[in-house]
Design a protein around this motif. Structure first.
Motif, PDB file in Angstrom:
ATOM      1  N   LEU A   1       0.833  -1.207   0.000  1.00 42.82           N
ATOM      2  CA  LEU A   1       0.000   0.000   0.000  1.00 42.82           C
ATOM      3  C   LEU A   1       0.867   1.257   0.000  1.00 42.82           C
ATOM      4  N   TYR A   2       1.886   1.264   0.843  1.00 40.37           N
ATOM      5  CA  TYR A   2       2.779   2.409   0.964  1.00 40.37           C
ATOM      6  C   TYR A   2       3.432   2.747  -0.376  1.00 40.37           C
ATOM      7  N   THR A   3       3.978   1.750  -1.058  1.00 38.19           N
ATOM      8  CA  THR A   3       4.661   2.029  -2.326  1.00 38.19           C
ATOM      9  C   THR A   3       3.680   2.320  -3.454  1.00 38.19           C
ATOM     10  N   ALA A   4       2.524   1.651  -3.445  1.00 31.52           N
ATOM     11  CA  ALA A   4       1.548   1.877  -4.516  1.00 31.52           C
ATOM     12  C   ALA A   4       0.942   3.271  -4.424  1.00 31.52           C
ATOM     13  N   VAL A   5       0.671   3.739  -3.206  1.00 30.93           N
ATOM     14  CA  VAL A   5       0.084   5.072  -3.026  1.00 30.93           C
ATOM     15  C   VAL A   5       1.140   6.170  -3.089  1.00 30.93           C
ATOM     16  N   GLY A   6       2.268   5.958  -2.442  1.00 28.32           N
ATOM     17  CA  GLY A   6       3.253   7.030  -2.313  1.00 28.32           C
ATOM     18  C   GLY A   6       4.379   7.014  -3.317  1.00 28.32           C
ATOM     19  N   GLY A   7       4.388   6.038  -4.204  1.00 27.19           N
ATOM     20  CA  GLY A   7       5.503   5.897  -5.135  1.00 27.19           C
ATOM     21  C   GLY A   7       5.705   7.064  -6.071  1.00 27.19           C
ATOM     22  N   ASP A   8       4.616   7.722  -6.479  1.00 25.46           N
ATOM     23  CA  ASP A   8       4.772   8.835  -7.421  1.00 25.46           C
ATOM     24  C   ASP A   8       4.908  10.186  -6.730  1.00 25.46           C
ATOM     25  N   ILE A   9       4.762  10.207  -5.379  1.00 26.61           N
ATOM     26  CA  ILE A   9       4.886  11.472  -4.645  1.00 26.61           C
ATOM     27  C   ILE A   9       6.025  11.422  -3.623  1.00 26.61           C
ATOM     28  N   ARG A  10       6.964  10.531  -3.894  1.00 28.42           N
ATOM     29  CA  ARG A  10       8.236  10.477  -3.168  1.00 28.42           C
ATOM     30  C   ARG A  10       8.122  10.081  -1.697  1.00 28.42           C
ATOM     31  N   TRP A  11       7.211   9.156  -1.390  1.00 30.88           N
ATOM     32  CA  TRP A  11       7.249   8.583  -0.046  1.00 30.88           C
ATOM     33  C   TRP A  11       8.439   7.645   0.005  1.00 30.88           C
ATOM     34  N   THR A  12       9.431   7.981   0.812  1.00 32.46           N
ATOM     35  CA  THR A  12      10.641   7.167   0.878  1.00 32.46           C
ATOM     36  C   THR A  12      11.061   6.840   2.313  1.00 32.46           C
TER      37      THR A  12
ATOM     38  N   ASP B   1       0.737  24.042  12.582  1.00 28.53           N
ATOM     39  CA  ASP B   1       2.174  24.269  12.450  1.00 28.53           C
ATOM     40  C   ASP B   1       2.577  24.189  10.980  1.00 28.53           C
ATOM     41  N   THR B   2       3.559  25.002  10.607  1.00 30.47           N
ATOM     42  CA  THR B   2       4.128  24.982   9.266  1.00 30.47           C
ATOM     43  C   THR B   2       5.645  25.018   9.402  1.00 30.47           C
ATOM     44  N   LYS B   3       6.322  24.136   8.664  1.00 24.58           N
ATOM     45  CA  LYS B   3       7.786  24.128   8.658  1.00 24.58           C
ATOM     46  C   LYS B   3       8.257  24.183   7.219  1.00 24.58           C
ATOM     47  N   VAL B   4       9.247  25.017   6.968  1.00 20.18           N
ATOM     48  CA  VAL B   4       9.854  25.112   5.647  1.00 20.18           C
ATOM     49  C   VAL B   4      11.332  24.777   5.817  1.00 20.18           C
ATOM     50  N   GLU B   5      11.806  23.855   4.978  1.00 22.43           N
ATOM     51  CA  GLU B   5      13.199  23.438   5.068  1.00 22.43           C
ATOM     52  C   GLU B   5      13.723  23.080   3.691  1.00 22.43           C
ATOM     53  N   GLN B   6      15.029  23.049   3.588  1.00 23.16           N
ATOM     54  CA  GLN B   6      15.672  22.575   2.374  1.00 23.16           C
ATOM     55  C   GLN B   6      15.868  21.069   2.528  1.00 23.16           C
ATOM     56  N   ALA B   7      15.552  20.323   1.500  1.00 22.22           N
ATOM     57  CA  ALA B   7      15.691  18.871   1.534  1.00 22.22           C
ATOM     58  C   ALA B   7      16.296  18.397   0.220  1.00 22.22           C
ATOM     59  N   GLU B   8      16.939  17.266   0.294  1.00 20.45           N
ATOM     60  CA  GLU B   8      17.474  16.675  -0.918  1.00 20.45           C
ATOM     61  C   GLU B   8      16.323  16.065  -1.707  1.00 20.45           C
ATOM     62  N   GLU B   9      16.274  16.355  -2.998  1.00 20.94           N
ATOM     63  CA  GLU B   9      15.220  15.793  -3.826  1.00 20.94           C
ATOM     64  C   GLU B   9      15.468  14.298  -4.008  1.00 20.94           C
ATOM     65  N   ALA B  10      14.447  13.514  -3.694  1.00 23.93           N
ATOM     66  CA  ALA B  10      14.556  12.062  -3.833  1.00 23.93           C
ATOM     67  C   ALA B  10      13.976  11.640  -5.176  1.00 23.93           C
ATOM     68  N   GLU B  11      14.471  10.524  -5.681  1.00 25.56           N
ATOM     69  CA  GLU B  11      13.878   9.960  -6.890  1.00 25.56           C
ATOM     70  C   GLU B  11      12.465   9.496  -6.574  1.00 25.56           C
ATOM     71  N   THR B  12      11.632   9.469  -7.576  1.00 22.05           N
ATOM     72  CA  THR B  12      10.290   8.941  -7.411  1.00 22.05           C
ATOM     73  C   THR B  12      10.412   7.421  -7.478  1.00 22.05           C
ATOM     74  N   PRO B  13      10.223   6.726  -6.332  1.00 21.85           N
ATOM     75  CA  PRO B  13      10.508   5.305  -6.317  1.00 21.85           C
ATOM     76  C   PRO B  13       9.462   4.435  -7.010  1.00 21.85           C
ATOM     77  N   GLY B  14       8.223   4.896  -7.065  1.00 24.49           N
ATOM     78  CA  GLY B  14       7.176   4.045  -7.637  1.00 24.49           C
ATOM     79  C   GLY B  14       6.984   2.815  -6.788  1.00 24.49           C
ATOM     80  N   PRO B  15       6.041   1.957  -7.162  1.00 23.72           N
ATOM     81  CA  PRO B  15       5.869   0.725  -6.415  1.00 23.72           C
ATOM     82  C   PRO B  15       7.055  -0.219  -6.607  1.00 23.72           C
ATOM     83  N   TRP B  16       7.861   0.049  -7.607  1.00 28.48           N
ATOM     84  CA  TRP B  16       9.144  -0.613  -7.819  1.00 28.48           C
ATOM     85  C   TRP B  16      10.031   0.444  -8.462  1.00 28.48           C
ATOM     86  N   PRO B  17      11.346   0.355  -8.297  1.00 27.68           N
ATOM     87  CA  PRO B  17      12.239   1.409  -8.810  1.00 27.68           C
ATOM     88  C   PRO B  17      12.022   1.678 -10.301  1.00 27.68           C
ATOM     89  N   GLY B  18      11.922   2.965 -10.618  1.00 27.03           N
ATOM     90  CA  GLY B  18      11.780   3.391 -12.011  1.00 27.03           C
ATOM     91  C   GLY B  18      10.366   3.358 -12.569  1.00 27.03           C
TER      92      GLY B  18
END
Length: 189
Positions: free
Chosen positions: A45-56, A169-186
Motif C-alpha cells: 500500500l505504501y509504495t503503490a500510493v506514495g511511489g509517485d509522490i516520493r514517499w521514501t 504548524d508549518t515548517k519550511v526546510e531545504q531537503a534533498e530531492e529524492a527519486e520517485t521510487p514508484g511501487p518498484w524502482p523506475g
C-alpha cells in the motif's frame, strides 16, 4: 539537488470537527480494516500510493521493523477497495494520551479523481475518533492529527481542510530531492 519542502501539520480536537463526505454514488466501493497485521501488505500500500509522490521514509526499514509498526496495539490500516481492487488506504497510529495520528493516507494513482479520497479520509477520521471502542485498553481519542507536505497531491491540503482539519504548524526546510521510487524502482520515471 536541493528543494524547498513545506510541511503542514493539521488537527481536529473533537469528533464534531469532522465534516464527512459520503461515498461516491454508483461505485462499488468498500472500506475494510486489514485485520491481520502484514508487513507485506502494508509495504504494498505504501509504495503503490506514495511511489509517485516520493514517499521514501519507510523504504529502508527491515521486514522486522515494518512488522513491528503494523503489530503495534491500536495501529490500524483501513483499505478502500473499488470493484475488489485496492484503491487507497488510511493508516492510524495510536499515540499517548488519546492522540491518534493519521500517518499515511492516499489513493493509488489510477484511482485519483474518482471522488474516493474525501470519503476515504472521512471514514479514516471516524475510525481514529472511535479507536478506543475497538481497543478498550486505549484512552478515548481526544485529538486526531496529520501532516502533509508540498510533495503530496495537489488536492491533499484542500481535502484535509474540507474535512475539518485546522492548521497548527508549518515548517519550511531545504531537503534533498529524492527519486520517485514508484511501487518498484523506475515505475514513474
Amino acid at each position: 539537488m536541493s528543494i524547498t519542502l513545506t510541511t503542514w501539520s493539521l488537527e481536529q480536537t473533537a469528533p464534531s470537527d469532522l465534516r464527512p463526505v459520503p461515498a461516491p454514488e454508483g461505485r462499488d466501493l468498500k472500506i475494510v480494516r486489514a485485520g491481520e497485521p502484514s508487513a507485506e501488505f502494508s509495504r504494498f500500500l505504501y509504495t503503490a500510493v506514495g511511489g509517485d509522490i516520493r514517499w521514501t521514509d519507510r523504504l529502508s526499514l527491515s521486514y522486522a521493523q515494518w512488522q513491528e509498526i503494523v503489530e503495534k496495539p491500536g495501529a490500524e490500516i483501513w483499505v478502500a477497495y473499488e470493484n475488489g481492487t485496492p484503491a487507497g488506504y488510511v493508516e492510524l497510529d495510536p499515540q499517548d494520551d488519546g492522540v491518534v495520528e493519521i500517518v499515511y493516507f492516499g489513493l493509488i494513482p489510477a484511482f485519483r479523481g474518482r471522488g474516493i479520497g474525501g470519503h476515504l479520509l472521512s471514514y479514516g477520521v471516524e475510525r481514529a475518533w472511535d479507536l478506543a471502542e475497538r481497543w478498550p485498553e486505549r484512552t478515548p481519542t481526544k485529538r486526531v492529527w496529520l501532516h502533509t507536505c508540498s510533495l503530496d497531491g495537489e488536492h491533499a491540503m484542500a481535502n484535509y481542510e474540507r474535512r475539518g482539519f485546522r492548521l497548527f504548524d508549518t515548517k519550511v526546510e531545504q531537503a534533498e530531492e529524492a527519486e520517485t521510487p514508484g511501487p518498484w524502482p523506475g515505475a514513474y520515471a
